[in-house]
Design a protein around this motif. Structure first.
Motif, mmCIF file in Angstrom:
data_model
loop_
_atom_site.group_PDB
_atom_site.id
_atom_site.type_symbol
_atom_site.label_atom_id
_atom_site.label_comp_id
_atom_site.label_asym_id
_atom_site.label_seq_id
_atom_site.Cartn_x
_atom_site.Cartn_y
_atom_site.Cartn_z
ATOM 1 N N ASP A 210 0.857 -1.188 0.000
ATOM 2 C CA ASP A 210 0.000 0.000 0.000
ATOM 3 C C ASP A 210 0.896 1.243 0.000
ATOM 4 O O ASP A 210 2.110 1.130 0.200
ATOM 5 C CB ASP A 210 -0.864 -0.049 1.281
ATOM 6 N N LYS A 212 0.631 4.673 2.013
ATOM 7 C CA LYS A 212 -0.245 5.336 2.992
ATOM 8 C C LYS A 212 -0.199 6.853 2.938
ATOM 9 O O LYS A 212 -1.134 7.525 3.344
ATOM 10 C CB LYS A 212 0.143 4.880 4.409
ATOM 11 N N GLY A 224 -5.914 6.657 4.263
ATOM 12 C CA GLY A 224 -6.360 5.260 4.294
ATOM 13 C C GLY A 224 -5.586 4.411 3.302
ATOM 14 O O GLY A 224 -5.639 3.183 3.350
ATOM 15 N N PHE A 267 -5.288 -9.948 7.737
ATOM 16 C CA PHE A 267 -4.444 -8.997 7.015
ATOM 17 C C PHE A 267 -3.335 -8.608 7.988
ATOM 18 O O PHE A 267 -3.592 -7.968 8.999
ATOM 19 C CB PHE A 267 -5.336 -7.813 6.624
ATOM 20 N N ASN A 283 -5.102 -6.616 10.739
ATOM 21 C CA ASN A 283 -6.457 -6.175 10.433
ATOM 22 C C ASN A 283 -7.253 -7.437 10.166
ATOM 23 O O ASN A 283 -6.689 -8.469 9.812
ATOM 24 C CB ASN A 283 -6.481 -5.254 9.216
ATOM 25 N N ARG A 285 -9.782 -7.932 7.989
ATOM 26 C CA ARG A 285 -10.591 -7.755 6.764
ATOM 27 C C ARG A 285 -9.626 -7.414 5.637
ATOM 28 O O ARG A 285 -8.444 -7.203 5.880
ATOM 29 C CB ARG A 285 -11.601 -6.642 6.999
ATOM 30 N N GLY A 287 -7.688 -5.173 2.975
ATOM 31 C CA GLY A 287 -7.258 -3.780 2.963
ATOM 32 C C GLY A 287 -7.940 -3.040 1.828
ATOM 33 O O GLY A 287 -8.418 -3.640 0.868
ATOM 34 N N ASP A 288 -7.988 -1.748 1.973
ATOM 35 C CA ASP A 288 -8.527 -0.902 0.916
ATOM 36 C C ASP A 288 -7.482 0.184 0.698
ATOM 37 O O ASP A 288 -7.226 0.958 1.619
ATOM 38 C CB ASP A 288 -9.859 -0.296 1.392
ATOM 39 N N PRO A 289 -6.744 0.230 -0.398
ATOM 40 C CA PRO A 289 -7.037 -0.305 -1.726
ATOM 41 C C PRO A 289 -6.411 -1.648 -2.094
ATOM 42 O O PRO A 289 -6.473 -2.033 -3.266
ATOM 43 C CB PRO A 289 -6.448 0.779 -2.630
ATOM 44 N N GLU A 290 -5.847 -2.400 -1.132
ATOM 45 C CA GLU A 290 -5.236 -3.675 -1.519
ATOM 46 C C GLU A 290 -6.247 -4.621 -2.164
ATOM 47 O O GLU A 290 -5.941 -5.352 -3.106
ATOM 48 C CB GLU A 290 -4.621 -4.363 -0.293
HETATM 49 N N1 GLY Z 1 -4.918 -0.034 3.155
HETATM 50 C C1 GLY Z 1 -4.775 -0.255 4.533
HETATM 51 C C2 GLY Z 1 -6.018 -0.641 5.231
HETATM 52 O O1 GLY Z 1 -7.018 -0.980 4.621
HETATM 53 O O2 GLY Z 1 -6.010 -0.645 6.459
#
Ligand code: GLY
Ligand code: AMP
Length: 418
Positions: A210, A212, A224, A267, A283, A285, A287-290
């Motif tokens: 990612d 950040k 994010g 994650f 995490n 769930r 990742g966003d944007p992963e």
């Molecule tokens: N891209 C990092 C997150 O979703 O926490």
């Protein structure tokens, strides 16, 4: 099967887009979804977990997939499972791995998983003493969920003490900061490691990276995530093996032992320091944007993979021999504030590229940027460079007032590999 996706960001859009490719998927529902998920699913205006479970029952929803951490830490999985519904994600007890940094750090220490040296406490004098033992930059984190904002990297001991005091007083992050984790600064590069887990076993997904920071060159404030790519050449087979055996396997074993088996996507936020993988955080769930770059790399039937994991019978996963790069296009004032809705105009979509919509609304069949991270331009190709070029070619054809994006996504990987 009918599938319900909980969430409405780019991550949930990407999951939906990928599930739509499965021949056995009939209807997709999003709660709440966004202005663009309406194009291939139905958006639901339901928030209450019991009402969502009732909807799932009444509409033959065979699988629910949860995108974000908040409903997970609040127990959506427990409610669905108690009613005999299949749902992909961890229980509230297992989601504590993300919901409380103090819990996570204690778990890591107990299970001998490598992480930054730390102290978790609610006592300022104890914290100050610990800070005095550290050298260089110092990281101060609020214990609870702060939508990715609860981490301060302090340049001096005094700055670290002040950050801790502000958190403990409730001033900076309210209740979430009433306990803090202070840790040594790890100087390395970050990777995002994802494993699909059924409580006991796991399969790994391509390693992603990612970006950040808001600005090119990893400068500016934390966000994010402004873009991601996968698989990362910064993770070779030997490193992946070590992460699996030294981090993911002991995590699943430890969670099972303490009565909170982990089902869903684990994650692991990694920092690689001198070749050694350290856990920065878990995490619970995608990742966003992963997620937006991982979804196009998964081959086969994703709904089956997620369903099997949800019911404790993990199946194997095959991956496409492709690379994906995702560039986030954000609104003008991100991450500081919201912006006026702006019409999004999309020109030609180059081969190998597509859009995952996130912070958007819809009016009279037009899509508007409605704030934050607006969309992700994704390129998929046989090389990382081609995937990057496809994503950026698409970025040039997307216009809305105030649009901003980084020009250097995947720079760490491509620096000497173009
Ligand atoms: N891209 C990092 C997150 O979703 O926490
Ligand atoms: P976290 O929410 O714990 O992942 O922290 C957010 C971001 O802060 C991470 O993605 C890192 O960029 C940075 N960070 C957190 N902990 C550390 C650490 N111990 N050393 C260096 N950077 C860190």
């Amino acid at each position: 099967m009918n599938i319900l996706i909980i969430g409405g960001g780019g991550r949930e859009y990407a999951i939906g887009l990928r599930l739509r490719e499965d021949k056995n998927v009939l209807n997709l529902y999003f709660a709440p979804g966004n202005g663009a998920t309406k194009a291939f699913g139905k958006n639901l205006d339901l928030k209450d977990f019991n009402e969502l479970a009732l909807f799932a029952k009444n509409n033959d929803v065979a699988l629910t997939v949860v995108g974000a951490e908040e409903p997970l830490t609040k127990g959506i999985v427990d409610i669905f499972k108690a009613q005999g519904l299949a749902i992909f994600g961890p229980s509230a007890a297992a989601a504590k791995l993300e919901g409380s940094k103090a819990y996570m750090k204690d778990f890591l220490a107990r299970n001998h998983i490598k992480t930054a040296k730390f102290l978790s406490s609610d006592d300022l004098s104890e914290i100050s003493k610990f800070i005095d033992t550290l050298n260089g930059r110092i990281v101060v984190k609020a214990d609870g969920l702060c939508a990715g904002k609860g981490v301060i990297i302090a340049n001096s001991k005094d700055e670290a003490k002040k950050a801790a005091a502000d958190m403990l007083s409730g001033e900076s992050f309210g209740e979430a900061g009433k306990r803090v984790v202070v840790e040594e600064f790890l100087d390395g590069y970050e990777l995002s490691f994802f494993a699909i887990c059924d409580g006991e076993n796991f399969v790994s997904l391509p390693v992603a990276q990612d970006h950040k920071k808001l600005l090119d060159g990893d400068l500016g404030p934390n966000t994010g995530g402004m873009g991601a790519y996968a698989p990362s050449p910064l993770a070779d087979a030997a490193l992946i093996k070590r992460v699996e055996s030294e981090i993911v396997a002991p995590t699943l074993k430890g969670m099972k032992q303490q009565g909170a088996p982990f089902c869903g996507v684990l994650f692991v936020g990694l920092m690689i320091v001198g070749g050694e993988p350290y856990v920065l955080e878990y995490n619970v769930r995608f990742g966003d944007p992963e997620c937006e770059v991982l979804m196009p790399l998964i081959d086969g039937n994703l709904s089956e993979i997620l369903y099997n994991a949800a019911v404790g019978k993990l199946s194997s996963i095959s991956l496409k021999e492709r690379f994906a790069v995702g560039v986030v296009i954000a609104s003008e004032r991100y991450p500081y504030g919201s912006s006026q809705p702006a019409l999004i105009e999309v020109g030609e979509i180059p081969a190998g590229a597509h859009i995952c919509y996130a912070g958007v609304s819809e009016r009279e069949r037009q899509i508007y940027a409605s704030g934050g991270r607006v969309l992700v331009s994704v390129g998929v190709a046989q090389s990382l460079k081609q995937a990057r070029d496809a994503a950026y070619a698409l970025c040039e054809n997307i216009k809305f007032s105030g649009a901003q994006y980084r020009r250097d996504i995947a720079h760490q990987a491509l620096r000497d590999k173009i």
